[in-house]
Design a protein around this motif. Structure first.
Motif, short mmCIF file in Angstrom:
data_model
loop_
_atom_site.label_atom_id
_atom_site.label_comp_id
_atom_site.label_asym_id
_atom_site.label_seq_id
_atom_site.Cartn_x
_atom_site.Cartn_y
_atom_site.Cartn_z
N CYS A 78 14.43 12.10 -12.38
CA CYS A 78 15.44 11.61 -11.45
C CYS A 78 14.84 11.34 -10.08
O CYS A 78 15.20 10.36 -9.41
CB CYS A 78 16.59 12.61 -11.35
N LEU A 79 13.93 12.20 -9.64
CA LEU A 79 13.24 11.97 -8.37
C LEU A 79 12.44 10.68 -8.42
O LEU A 79 12.43 9.90 -7.46
CB LEU A 79 12.33 13.16 -8.05
N LEU A 80 11.77 10.44 -9.54
CA LEU A 80 11.00 9.21 -9.70
C LEU A 80 11.92 7.98 -9.64
O LEU A 80 11.61 7.01 -8.96
CB LEU A 80 10.23 9.26 -11.02
N PHE A 81 13.05 8.05 -10.36
CA PHE A 81 14.00 6.92 -10.30
C PHE A 81 14.48 6.66 -8.87
O PHE A 81 14.62 5.51 -8.45
CB PHE A 81 15.22 7.22 -11.19
N TRP A 82 14.73 7.72 -8.14
CA TRP A 82 15.31 7.62 -6.81
C TRP A 82 14.32 7.09 -5.78
O TRP A 82 14.65 6.26 -4.93
CB TRP A 82 15.84 8.99 -6.40
N GLN A 83 13.07 7.55 -5.87
CA GLN A 83 12.09 7.25 -4.82
C GLN A 83 11.11 6.14 -5.20
O GLN A 83 10.26 5.77 -4.38
CB GLN A 83 11.31 8.52 -4.47
N TRP A 84 11.19 5.62 -6.41
CA TRP A 84 10.26 4.57 -6.83
C TRP A 84 10.35 3.36 -5.91
O TRP A 84 11.43 2.93 -5.53
CB TRP A 84 10.56 4.17 -8.27
N ARG A 85 9.19 2.80 -5.56
CA ARG A 85 9.14 1.61 -4.73
C ARG A 85 8.58 0.45 -5.57
O ARG A 85 7.46 0.54 -6.06
CB ARG A 85 8.25 1.84 -3.51
N ALA A 87 0.83 -1.21 0.00
CA ALA A 87 0.00 0.00 0.00
C ALA A 87 0.86 1.25 0.00
O ALA A 87 0.56 2.24 -0.70
CB ALA A 87 -0.93 -0.01 1.21
N THR A 88 1.95 1.24 0.78
CA THR A 88 2.86 2.39 0.82
C THR A 88 3.55 2.58 -0.53
O THR A 88 3.64 3.71 -1.03
CB THR A 88 3.92 2.19 1.92
N ALA A 89 4.03 1.47 -1.11
CA ALA A 89 4.69 1.55 -2.40
C ALA A 89 3.75 2.10 -3.46
O ALA A 89 4.12 2.95 -4.28
CB ALA A 89 5.21 0.17 -2.80
N LEU A 90 2.51 1.61 -3.45
CA LEU A 90 1.53 2.09 -4.43
C LEU A 90 1.28 3.58 -4.28
O LEU A 90 1.24 4.32 -5.27
CB LEU A 90 0.22 1.30 -4.27
N ALA A 91 1.12 4.05 -3.04
CA ALA A 91 0.86 5.48 -2.81
C ALA A 91 2.04 6.34 -3.27
O ALA A 91 1.84 7.38 -3.91
CB ALA A 91 0.58 5.71 -1.33
N ILE A 92 3.25 5.92 -2.95
CA ILE A 92 4.44 6.68 -3.35
C ILE A 92 4.57 6.72 -4.86
O ILE A 92 4.81 7.79 -5.46
CB ILE A 92 5.70 6.08 -2.71
N ASP A 93 4.39 5.58 -5.51
CA ASP A 93 4.55 5.51 -6.96
C ASP A 93 3.49 6.34 -7.69
O ASP A 93 3.79 7.03 -8.67
CB ASP A 93 4.49 4.06 -7.44
N VAL A 94 2.26 6.27 -7.21
CA VAL A 94 1.19 7.08 -7.83
C VAL A 94 1.50 8.56 -7.66
O VAL A 94 1.30 9.37 -8.58
CB VAL A 94 -0.17 6.72 -7.22
N LEU A 95 1.99 8.95 -6.49
CA LEU A 95 2.35 10.36 -6.25
C LEU A 95 3.46 10.81 -7.19
O LEU A 95 3.40 11.90 -7.77
CB LEU A 95 2.78 10.53 -4.80
N LEU A 96 4.48 9.96 -7.38
CA LEU A 96 5.58 10.30 -8.28
C LEU A 96 5.11 10.43 -9.72
O LEU A 96 5.50 11.37 -10.43
CB LEU A 96 6.67 9.24 -8.18
N LEU A 97 4.27 9.52 -10.16
CA LEU A 97 3.74 9.58 -11.52
C LEU A 97 2.85 10.82 -11.70
O LEU A 97 2.89 11.48 -12.74
CB LEU A 97 2.95 8.31 -11.84
N GLY A 98 2.06 11.13 -10.68
CA GLY A 98 1.23 12.32 -10.75
C GLY A 98 2.05 13.60 -10.81
O GLY A 98 1.70 14.54 -11.54
N LEU A 99 3.15 13.65 -10.04
CA LEU A 99 4.02 14.82 -10.08
C LEU A 99 4.64 15.00 -11.46
O LEU A 99 4.71 16.12 -11.98
CB LEU A 99 5.12 14.65 -9.03
#
Length: 263
Positions: free
Chosen positions: A97-104, A46-58
């Motif tokens: 680069c932020l997406l690459f770094w923080q992707w879960r 659930a945490t990974a999904l939330a982080i990844d969706v936030l990164l894609l949205g950004l």
């Protein structure tokens, strides 16, 4: 000194983009780079999904907002015009680069190809997609698309020539070959994890919506009837044949977004 700074800024932004683009290939294909769509810090699903969706949205928000004419006019109040495109390129690269770094990663396997011939065929298709993206930028104007031409003219105190509407190479078959290349690269993968599926679905959905409702609208506003005619004659993403009749078939005519690219 200001002219030298403008050119240096444009070159620096381009180099950041180049590094981000090359890393993106490894990230999507899950080849040996520090972090990929399937390899990175572990987190509950659930945490990974939330982080990844936030990164894609950004990423989608940055692309959509900074590409709009109104934002460009606002940015022109703070930056020299020759630096606007380079700033967009830099911001896009940094968000990537932020997406690459923080992707879960979401490691659950959706499908996995076992046959060696199919495995390598899918990787070959993915490589073809990236090749279409790269060569497609040169089919229009690579250096204008990534801000180098603007920086060059700005550094020499010259006004950049107006954007021309031309049709060449891939753009005679489809209106957005760069976007088709991205879609191929994102989906032609032998091992589809839940995280990769999320990435592919989100980016493909964004591409379809942004091209249809943002990019095409801006190109019509920029090029008027020339682009409307191009829309009638040439498919958007899938190179299906279309019937040409009357004035719609004009051999040798020119009509694709010269240096505009997809922003």
């Amino acid at each position: 000194m200001r002219s030298i700074g403008t050119l240096a800024y444009g070159i620096a932004c381009y180099l950041v983009f180049l590094l981000a683009f090359l890393y993106a290939i490894g990230f999507v294909a899950d080849v040996p780079v520090p972090r990929t769509v399937d390899r990175g810090p572990a987190a509950p699903a659930a945490t990974a999904l939330a982080i990844d969706v936030l990164l894609l949205g950004l990423f989608a928000l940055q692309h959509s907002v900074m590409a709009r004419p109104g934002f460009k006019r606002w940015l022109a109040r703070w930056l020299q015009e020759p630096m606007e495109r380079s700033t967009y390129v830099l911001a896009s690269s940094l968000v990537l680069c932020l997406l690459f770094w923080q992707w879960r990663p979401l490691p659950a396997v959706i499908w996995e190809v076992q046959a060696p011939w199919a495995y390598w065929l899918l990787y070959a298709l993915s490589a073809l997609g990236w090749l279409i993206v790269l060569t497609g930028t040169f089919a229009i104007d690579h250096f204008d698309l990534f801000g180098l031409r603007q920086a060059w003219y700005g550094a020499h105190g010259r006004e950049r020539p107006p954007t021309r509407f031309v049709e060449r190479y891939y753009y005679r078959l489809i209106r957005h070959p760069l976007m088709l290349g991205f879609i191929i690269a994102f989906w032609a993968i032998p091992r589809m994890s839940a995280g990769h599926l999320l990435f592919a679905l989100a980016t493909t959905g964004y591409i379809l919506l942004a091209v249809k409702f943002l990019e095409e609208r801006d190109l019509v506003a920029m090029h008027g009837d020339a682009y409307r005619d191009y829309q009638r004659r040439v498919p958007m993403l899938c190179p299906w044949p279309r019937r040409r009749a009357g004035l719609d078939a004009r051999p040798g005519s020119t009509s694709v977004p010269g240096a505009t690219g997809v922003r």
